[in-house]
Design a protein around this motif. Structure first.
Motif, PDB file in Angstrom:
ATOM      1  N   GLN A  84      16.391  -4.393   1.764  1.00  0.00           N
ATOM      2  CA  GLN A  84      15.871  -5.257   2.638  1.00  0.00           C
ATOM      3  C   GLN A  84      16.510  -6.778   2.596  1.00  0.00           C
ATOM      4  OE1 GLN A  84      11.107  -4.173   2.716  1.00  0.00           O
ATOM      5  NE2 GLN A  84      11.893  -5.278   0.931  1.00  0.00           N
ATOM      6  N   VAL A  85      17.078  -6.967   1.605  1.00  0.00           N
ATOM      7  CA  VAL A  85      17.724  -8.160   1.405  1.00  0.00           C
ATOM      8  C   VAL A  85      19.085  -8.073   2.344  1.00  0.00           C
ATOM      9  CG1 VAL A  85      19.143  -9.556   0.156  1.00  0.00           C
ATOM     10  CG2 VAL A  85      17.028  -9.015  -0.724  1.00  0.00           C
ATOM     11  N   GLN A  86      19.837  -6.934   2.259  1.00  0.00           N
ATOM     12  CA  GLN A  86      21.182  -6.629   3.002  1.00  0.00           C
ATOM     13  C   GLN A  86      20.719  -6.486   4.533  1.00  0.00           C
ATOM     14  OE1 GLN A  86      23.076  -2.904   1.888  1.00  0.00           O
ATOM     15  NE2 GLN A  86      24.965  -3.379   3.243  1.00  0.00           N
ATOM     16  N   ALA A  87      19.700  -5.844   4.736  1.00  0.00           N
ATOM     17  CA  ALA A  87      19.446  -5.571   6.196  1.00  0.00           C
ATOM     18  C   ALA A  87      18.572  -6.902   6.858  1.00  0.00           C
ATOM     19  CB  ALA A  87      18.520  -4.617   6.374  1.00  0.00           C
ATOM     20  N   LYS A  88      18.430  -7.841   6.037  1.00  0.00           N
ATOM     21  CA  LYS A  88      17.391  -8.848   6.398  1.00  0.00           C
ATOM     22  C   LYS A  88      16.085  -8.516   7.351  1.00  0.00           C
ATOM     23  CE  LYS A  88      21.147 -12.104   6.109  1.00  0.00           C
ATOM     24  NZ  LYS A  88      22.099 -11.446   5.734  1.00  0.00           N
ATOM     25  N   ASP A  89      15.513  -7.364   6.803  1.00  0.00           N
ATOM     26  CA  ASP A  89      14.597  -6.698   7.445  1.00  0.00           C
ATOM     27  C   ASP A  89      13.799  -6.132   6.348  1.00  0.00           C
ATOM     28  OD1 ASP A  89      12.947  -5.941   9.721  1.00  0.00           O
ATOM     29  OD2 ASP A  89      14.386  -4.466  10.590  1.00  0.00           O
ATOM     30  N   VAL A  90      12.612  -5.668   6.879  1.00  0.00           N
ATOM     31  CA  VAL A  90      11.454  -4.848   5.955  1.00  0.00           C
ATOM     32  C   VAL A  90      11.520  -3.416   6.361  1.00  0.00           C
ATOM     33  CG1 VAL A  90      10.193  -7.037   5.229  1.00  0.00           C
ATOM     34  CG2 VAL A  90       9.672  -5.442   7.404  1.00  0.00           C
ATOM     35  N   TYR A  91      11.048  -2.810   5.238  1.00  0.00           N
ATOM     36  CA  TYR A  91      11.149  -1.349   5.149  1.00  0.00           C
ATOM     37  C   TYR A  91       9.464  -1.173   4.655  1.00  0.00           C
ATOM     38  CZ  TYR A  91      16.003  -0.769   5.834  1.00  0.00           C
ATOM     39  OH  TYR A  91      17.265  -0.916   6.425  1.00  0.00           O
ATOM     40  N   THR A  92       8.827  -0.362   5.541  1.00  0.00           N
ATOM     41  CA  THR A  92       7.345   0.018   5.074  1.00  0.00           C
ATOM     42  C   THR A  92       7.319   1.248   4.413  1.00  0.00           C
ATOM     43  OG1 THR A  92       6.843   0.747   7.192  1.00  0.00           O
ATOM     44  CG2 THR A  92       6.318  -1.382   7.155  1.00  0.00           C
ATOM     45  N   ALA A  93       6.240   1.504   3.520  1.00  0.00           N
ATOM     46  CA  ALA A  93       5.887   2.666   2.840  1.00  0.00           C
ATOM     47  C   ALA A  93       4.691   3.132   2.976  1.00  0.00           C
ATOM     48  CB  ALA A  93       6.192   2.280   1.347  1.00  0.00           C
ATOM     49  N   ASN A  94       4.606   4.616   2.733  1.00  0.00           N
ATOM     50  CA  ASN A  94       3.309   5.249   2.869  1.00  0.00           C
ATOM     51  C   ASN A  94       3.206   5.703   1.416  1.00  0.00           C
ATOM     52  OD1 ASN A  94       1.951   4.710   5.479  1.00  0.00           O
ATOM     53  ND2 ASN A  94       4.084   5.923   6.034  1.00  0.00           N
ATOM     54  N   GLY A  95       2.046   5.978   0.944  1.00  0.00           N
ATOM     55  CA  GLY A  95       1.853   6.640  -0.436  1.00  0.00           C
ATOM     56  C   GLY A  95       0.806   7.438  -0.762  1.00  0.00           C
ATOM     57  N   SER A  96       0.560   8.270  -1.882  1.00  0.00           N
ATOM     58  CA  SER A  96      -0.521   8.962  -2.184  1.00  0.00           C
ATOM     59  C   SER A  96      -0.528   8.982  -3.837  1.00  0.00           C
ATOM     60  CB  SER A  96      -0.485  10.435  -1.729  1.00  0.00           C
ATOM     61  OG  SER A  96       0.560  11.078  -2.573  1.00  0.00           O
ATOM     62  N   GLY A 103     -10.621  13.383 -10.433  1.00  0.00           N
ATOM     63  CA  GLY A 103     -11.145  14.075  -9.121  1.00  0.00           C
ATOM     64  C   GLY A 103     -10.836  13.342  -8.021  1.00  0.00           C
ATOM     65  N   ARG A 104      -9.989  12.368  -8.011  1.00  0.00           N
ATOM     66  CA  ARG A 104      -9.868  11.419  -6.712  1.00  0.00           C
ATOM     67  C   ARG A 104      -8.531  11.446  -6.381  1.00  0.00           C
ATOM     68  NH1 ARG A 104     -14.577   9.900  -5.016  1.00  0.00           N
ATOM     69  NH2 ARG A 104     -13.604   8.123  -3.945  1.00  0.00           N
ATOM     70  N   GLN A 129      -7.057   4.623   1.301  1.00  0.00           N
ATOM     71  CA  GLN A 129      -8.286   5.205   1.374  1.00  0.00           C
ATOM     72  C   GLN A 129      -8.507   6.535   0.582  1.00  0.00           C
ATOM     73  OE1 GLN A 129     -10.759   4.499   4.146  1.00  0.00           O
ATOM     74  NE2 GLN A 129      -9.351   2.618   4.486  1.00  0.00           N
ATOM     75  N   SER A 130      -9.852   6.721   0.201  1.00  0.00           N
ATOM     76  CA  SER A 130     -10.088   7.825  -0.655  1.00  0.00           C
ATOM     77  C   SER A 130      -9.956   9.096   0.197  1.00  0.00           C
ATOM     78  CB  SER A 130     -11.515   7.661  -1.457  1.00  0.00           C
ATOM     79  OG  SER A 130     -12.008   8.511  -2.205  1.00  0.00           O
ATOM     80  N   VAL A 131      -9.484  10.045  -0.267  1.00  0.00           N
ATOM     81  CA  VAL A 131      -9.838  11.497   0.241  1.00  0.00           C
ATOM     82  C   VAL A 131     -10.239  12.406  -0.475  1.00  0.00           C
ATOM     83  CG1 VAL A 131      -7.891  10.696   2.054  1.00  0.00           C
ATOM     84  CG2 VAL A 131      -7.212  11.942  -0.173  1.00  0.00           C
ATOM     85  N   PRO A 132     -10.602  13.623  -0.004  1.00  0.00           N
ATOM     86  CA  PRO A 132     -11.126  14.770  -0.977  1.00  0.00           C
ATOM     87  C   PRO A 132     -10.238  15.412  -1.697  1.00  0.00           C
ATOM     88  CG  PRO A 132     -11.922  15.014   1.297  1.00  0.00           C
ATOM     89  CD  PRO A 132     -11.035  13.788   1.318  1.00  0.00           C
ATOM     90  N   ASN A 133     -10.437  15.421  -2.831  1.00  0.00           N
ATOM     91  CA  ASN A 133      -9.353  16.015  -3.824  1.00  0.00           C
ATOM     92  C   ASN A 133      -9.216  17.635  -3.989  1.00  0.00           C
ATOM     93  OD1 ASN A 133      -7.076  15.725  -5.637  1.00  0.00           O
ATOM     94  ND2 ASN A 133      -8.395  15.419  -7.519  1.00  0.00           N
TER      95      ASN A 133
END
Length: 133
Positions: A84-96, A103-104, A129-133
């Motif tokens: 991000q510093v090198q690009a002077k931009d942001v990179y977004t993430a998704n996660g789980s 059981g969550r 968001q919570s999702v079924p396990n």
């Protein structure tokens, strides 16, 4: 009977245009895997007549990951930050996050790496968001 251990937690993160394949975090701190800040979903205002009014508001969710000093996942966060510093931009993430002992499962969307401290890395999510396990 299942235990309440967090030792079997599975957390993956994918960062668009940098780590498109989900990366599994490893080497969490024994005392604290992650923190989620409380989220205010209602904003209130008290009128001069003593009547309280309120309304729903969206707010981001801050999540801080705490890693051990020898965690192989530190390089993931440091590479994300340096890129991000090198690009002077942001990179977004998704996660789980999957917590088998509870059981969550949770899906996190549109996260920004906002804070770096030694072995503590904070992501600000648009939603978790919570999702079924």
């Amino acid at each position: 009977m299942s235990s309440l251990t967090a030792a079997n937690a599975v957390i993956t993160l994918a960062v668009a245009n940098l780590f498109p394949t989900p990366f599994q975090l490893q080497g969490f701190s024994a005392d604290n895997i992650y923190d989620l800040d409380s989220v205010d979903q209602v904003e209130t205002a008290m009128g001069v007549d003593g009547i309280l009014s309120g309304g729903f508001v969206y707010n981001p969710i801050n999540q801080t990951f705490v890693l051990q000093a020898d965690s192989p996942s530190i390089a993931f966060f440091e590479t994300w930050a340096a890129t991000q510093v090198q690009a002077k931009d942001v990179y977004t993430a998704n996660g789980s996050t999957t917590l088998p002992s509870l059981g969550r499962s949770y899906i996190s969307t549109k996260g920004f790496l906002v804070s770096l401290q030694p072995r503590r890395f904070a992501i600000r999510w648009q939603s978790v968001q919570s999702v079924p396990n």
